[in-house]
Design a protein around this motif. Structure first.
Motif, PDB file in Angstrom:
ATOM      1  N   GLN A  36       1.765  -0.607   2.883  1.00  0.00           N
ATOM      2  CA  GLN A  36       0.901   0.360   2.216  1.00  0.00           C
ATOM      3  C   GLN A  36       1.426   1.779   2.390  1.00  0.00           C
ATOM      4  OE1 GLN A  36      -3.242   0.537   3.518  1.00  0.00           O
ATOM      5  NE2 GLN A  36      -3.859   0.609   1.365  1.00  0.00           N
ATOM      6  N   SER A  37       1.953   2.090   3.555  1.00  0.00           N
ATOM      7  CA  SER A  37       2.534   3.405   3.785  1.00  0.00           C
ATOM      8  C   SER A  37       3.734   3.635   2.866  1.00  0.00           C
ATOM      9  CB  SER A  37       2.951   3.529   5.244  1.00  0.00           C
ATOM     10  OG  SER A  37       3.603   4.761   5.490  1.00  0.00           O
ATOM     11  N   PHE A  38       4.557   2.605   2.691  1.00  0.00           N
ATOM     12  CA  PHE A  38       5.701   2.690   1.778  1.00  0.00           C
ATOM     13  C   PHE A  38       5.246   2.962   0.348  1.00  0.00           C
ATOM     14  CE2 PHE A  38       8.014  -0.050  -1.303  1.00  0.00           C
ATOM     15  CZ  PHE A  38       9.150   0.738  -1.458  1.00  0.00           C
ATOM     16  N   VAL A  39       4.212   2.244  -0.103  1.00  0.00           N
ATOM     17  CA  VAL A  39       3.703   2.433  -1.463  1.00  0.00           C
ATOM     18  C   VAL A  39       3.148   3.845  -1.645  1.00  0.00           C
ATOM     19  CG1 VAL A  39       1.957   1.685  -3.133  1.00  0.00           C
ATOM     20  CG2 VAL A  39       3.260  -0.019  -1.832  1.00  0.00           C
ATOM     21  N   ASN A  40       2.379   4.332  -0.661  1.00  0.00           N
ATOM     22  CA  ASN A  40       1.819   5.682  -0.752  1.00  0.00           C
ATOM     23  C   ASN A  40       2.916   6.742  -0.803  1.00  0.00           C
ATOM     24  OD1 ASN A  40      -0.747   4.592  -0.654  1.00  0.00           O
ATOM     25  ND2 ASN A  40      -0.989   4.908   1.549  1.00  0.00           N
ATOM     26  N   LEU A  41       3.926   6.592   0.034  1.00  0.00           N
ATOM     27  CA  LEU A  41       5.040   7.537   0.048  1.00  0.00           C
ATOM     28  C   LEU A  41       5.794   7.499  -1.280  1.00  0.00           C
ATOM     29  CD1 LEU A  41       6.832   9.541   1.587  1.00  0.00           C
ATOM     30  CD2 LEU A  41       8.105   7.577   2.493  1.00  0.00           C
ATOM     31  N   LEU A  42       5.963   6.308  -1.810  1.00  0.00           N
ATOM     32  CA  LEU A  42       6.670   6.133  -3.076  1.00  0.00           C
ATOM     33  C   LEU A  42       5.936   6.831  -4.227  1.00  0.00           C
ATOM     34  CD1 LEU A  42       8.951   4.556  -4.635  1.00  0.00           C
ATOM     35  CD2 LEU A  42       7.259   2.747  -4.936  1.00  0.00           C
ATOM     36  N   GLU A  43       4.621   6.587  -4.321  1.00  0.00           N
ATOM     37  CA  GLU A  43       3.858   7.158  -5.428  1.00  0.00           C
ATOM     38  C   GLU A  43       3.717   8.670  -5.307  1.00  0.00           C
ATOM     39  OE1 GLU A  43       0.211   4.972  -5.614  1.00  0.00           O
ATOM     40  OE2 GLU A  43       1.141   3.240  -6.612  1.00  0.00           O
TER      41      GLU A  43
END
Length: 393
Positions: A97-104
């Motif tokens: 989830q942290s990866f997805v948030n950083l990506l977006e």
């Protein structure tokens, strides 16, 4: 089906008992949902291109889509059209989830993201119904079309992946995307890549600035404020990320290059971490002896040991699958919680249970067992695979 009579003449025979309305109805619904995902609602096309344009689009889509429907192999799983979720512990999930948030936050044009590992959904920002159709496309068409070298897909859809006009790279050439290249069949790498990521849809070769960039456009939120987005699918070591990108046309090469540089290392690291976690929690062979199907109507979660791609390959005969579909049809008509237990002519026990929008089916080969013993066996199965799910007794 076609039969030959004693006089040698051939004729078509209609086997009504082999046709199950619930399955055919589910296939018709999925066909429209798949069309709507890639072309939008009928009314939208008719408004822009009149009836003639709608007819042309329908003909173009279904000419390629209909041959991919395996009518002789449809069963209860096609009625559910559920999503296989991958259970992870909170630490691994929070990393994703942290990866997805950083990506977006780093790429503002990415409207929605979905994260999958080994054809199982981990995280999605899409609405349930949109994700259900997208998952169907990914699991039955796109992912199987990118088999490792030397493997041949048995799926008609995957053998003809251009039915949605997705002309991304082939499995071999696509592995040249990202910063590395695909390992050779002998296991030695042709180049030492800093990461293992590559595009399934998007640039054919990320090292070629003038290369072709092709990806499908999808329509989401069609019941509300409809959005038309570009679908980029990126893969690394069993993990796949779907990016739904805003924009009137395909993203630029520079965008894809930045995306590859950012996502490749992160996704490769996450994929290795997830793989290690799964290896540590791999179930014993005794836990895979059951033949079962579970579906949750509330979150579309599906879990089954049937038609599994991984060993042991558990199968259920077509006759038993028809029994399961009949039990499911009875549940849908009554809309009440309950349990059905059947002993077939072949001495198989079939148990179907509906409880709080969840359906659970088990097939047991214990011809000398009685009803009490079968009930106890189903309880053991529930304790093994569904210990955190409440079923009414």
């Amino acid at each position: 089906m076609e039969v030959t009579h004693k006089d040698g003449k051939k004729a078509l025979e209609y086997k009504e008992e082999d046709v199950q309305d619930s399955i055919l109805q589910a296939i018709v619904k999925m066909a429209y949902r798949m069309f709507k995902l890639f072309h939008g609602p009928f009314t939208n096309i008719r408004t822009k291109h009149q009836v003639e344009g709608l007819c042309h689009t329908l003909s173009h889509f279904f000419t390629k889509y209909l041959p991919t429907i395996r009518l002789g192999q449809l069963d209860l799983l096609d009625v559910f059209n559920g999503i296989q979720f991958l259970p992870l512990d909170k630490n691994v999930f929070l990393r994703i989830q942290s990866f997805v948030n950083l990506l977006e936050s780093s790429f503002s044009s990415i409207k929605y993201t979905a994260f999958l590992f080994d054809d199982q959904l981990v995280w999605s920002g899409l609405e349930q119904e949109d994700m259900r159709v997208l998952y169907k496309y990914l699991a039955t068409s796109l992912f199987p079309s990118f088999k490792p070298e030397g493997q041949v897909s048995a799926s008609p859809a995957s053998s003809n992946p251009d039915w949605l006009l997705v002309s991304s790279a082939s499995p071999t050439s696509s592995m040249a995307t990202g910063s590395g290249s695909r390992p050779s069949s002998s296991g030695s790498a042709r180049a030492l890549p800093p990461h293992q990521g590559w595009f399934l849809t998007g640039p054919k070769n990320i090292q070629d600035p003038g290369g072709q960039i092709k990806m499908p456009r999808i329509f989401v939120n069609t019941t509300g404020e409809m959005e038309e987005l570009n679908l980029i699918v990126y893969h690394a070591l069993g993990a796949s990320v779907c990016f739904m990108v805003d924009g009137a046309g395909p993203p630029s090469y520079d965008f894809c290059k930045r995306l590859d540089s950012f996502v490749g290392p992160h996704l490769s690291s996450l994929a290795k971490m997830i793989g290690d976690y799964i290896m540590q929690r791999r179930p014993s062979s005794s836990e895979n002896q059951y033949r079962f199907i579970y579906f949750n109507h509330m979150n579309l979660a599906q879990k089954t040991s049937v038609h599994s791609k991984k060993p042991p390959h558990v199968t259920i005969s077509p006759d038993l699958m028809r029994v399961l579909s009949d039990i499911n049809a009875d549940f849908q008509r009554s809309q009440e919680d309950g349990e059905t237990v059947i002993k077939t002519m072949t001495d198989c026990w079939v148990v179907g249970r509906r409880s709080d929008q969840r359906e659970f089916f088990v097939v047991l080969n214990q011809k000398n067992a009685n009803l009490i013993e079968i009930s106890e066996e189903v309880k053991r199965l529930s304790a093994t695979h569904f210990n955190n799910i409440f079923f009414l007794d």
